[in-house]
Design a protein around this motif. Structure first.
Motif, short mmCIF file in Angstrom:
data_model
loop_
_atom_site.label_atom_id
_atom_site.label_comp_id
_atom_site.label_asym_id
_atom_site.label_seq_id
_atom_site.Cartn_x
_atom_site.Cartn_y
_atom_site.Cartn_z
N MET A 1 -3.20 -20.06 -18.71
CA MET A 1 -3.47 -18.72 -19.19
C MET A 1 -2.14 -18.02 -19.47
N GLU A 2 -1.99 -17.46 -20.65
CA GLU A 2 -0.77 -16.77 -21.03
C GLU A 2 -0.92 -15.29 -20.75
N ILE A 3 0.11 -14.68 -20.20
CA ILE A 3 0.10 -13.25 -19.91
C ILE A 3 0.75 -12.54 -21.08
N GLN A 4 0.05 -11.58 -21.66
CA GLN A 4 0.61 -10.80 -22.75
C GLN A 4 1.07 -9.47 -22.17
N HIS A 5 2.26 -9.06 -22.53
CA HIS A 5 2.82 -7.82 -22.03
C HIS A 5 2.37 -6.65 -22.88
N MET A 6 2.24 -5.52 -22.25
CA MET A 6 1.74 -4.34 -22.92
C MET A 6 2.77 -3.74 -23.88
N LYS A 34 7.09 2.81 -0.39
CA LYS A 34 6.38 3.32 0.79
C LYS A 34 6.13 4.83 0.68
N GLN A 35 7.05 5.54 0.04
CA GLN A 35 6.93 6.99 -0.13
C GLN A 35 6.08 7.37 -1.34
N GLY A 36 5.65 6.37 -2.12
CA GLY A 36 4.86 6.64 -3.32
C GLY A 36 5.70 7.12 -4.49
N LYS A 37 7.01 6.83 -4.47
CA LYS A 37 7.92 7.30 -5.51
C LYS A 37 8.49 6.18 -6.38
N ALA A 38 8.04 4.96 -6.17
CA ALA A 38 8.50 3.81 -6.95
C ALA A 38 7.69 3.73 -8.24
N PRO A 39 8.14 2.94 -9.20
CA PRO A 39 7.33 2.75 -10.41
C PRO A 39 6.05 1.99 -10.10
N ARG A 40 5.10 2.09 -11.01
CA ARG A 40 3.87 1.32 -10.87
C ARG A 40 4.23 -0.16 -10.85
N ILE A 41 3.55 -0.92 -10.03
CA ILE A 41 3.80 -2.36 -9.94
C ILE A 41 2.53 -3.12 -10.30
N MET A 42 2.72 -4.37 -10.68
CA MET A 42 1.60 -5.28 -10.93
C MET A 42 1.78 -6.47 -10.01
N LYS A 43 0.70 -6.89 -9.39
CA LYS A 43 0.72 -8.09 -8.56
C LYS A 43 0.07 -9.22 -9.35
N ILE A 44 0.81 -10.29 -9.56
CA ILE A 44 0.29 -11.47 -10.22
C ILE A 44 0.54 -12.63 -9.28
N GLY A 45 -0.54 -13.08 -8.66
CA GLY A 45 -0.37 -14.09 -7.60
C GLY A 45 0.44 -13.47 -6.48
N ASN A 46 1.52 -14.12 -6.12
CA ASN A 46 2.38 -13.56 -5.07
C ASN A 46 3.60 -12.84 -5.65
N ARG A 47 3.62 -12.69 -6.98
CA ARG A 47 4.73 -12.00 -7.63
C ARG A 47 4.43 -10.52 -7.79
N THR A 48 5.48 -9.71 -7.67
CA THR A 48 5.39 -8.28 -7.94
C THR A 48 6.26 -8.02 -9.15
N ILE A 49 5.68 -7.44 -10.20
CA ILE A 49 6.44 -7.17 -11.40
C ILE A 49 6.28 -5.73 -11.84
N ILE A 50 7.23 -5.27 -12.64
CA ILE A 50 7.25 -3.91 -13.15
C ILE A 50 7.37 -3.99 -14.67
N THR A 51 6.42 -3.40 -15.37
CA THR A 51 6.46 -3.43 -16.83
C THR A 51 7.54 -2.48 -17.34
N ALA A 52 7.97 -2.70 -18.56
CA ALA A 52 8.96 -1.81 -19.18
C ALA A 52 8.40 -0.39 -19.28
#
Length: 64
Positions: A1-6, A34-52
């Protein structure tokens, strides 16, 4: 499965890449998360990624 970026061909970043790009430590990133001030994250499997898009929104919010 290929992941397409937004965003147009801009790859999402790992936490490490995001931190390097924004000159912050990973421990500071997780403190922000932890403070709720980080950018939105995506969890893909065990990876944590941040979109542009999430990174840009976070930068704008941090400027305020």
């Amino acid at each position: 499965m290929e992941i397409q970026h937004m965003t147009q061909n801009t790859p999402a970043k790992s936490v490490s890449e995001f931190c390097q790009n924004n000159n912050i430590s990973q421990s500071f990133f997780y403190k922000l998360l932890k403070q709720g001030k980080a950018p939105r994250i995506m969890k893909i499997g065990n990876r944590t990624i941040i979109t542009a898009e999430a990174e840009n929104e976070w930068r704008k919010a941090m400027e305020a």
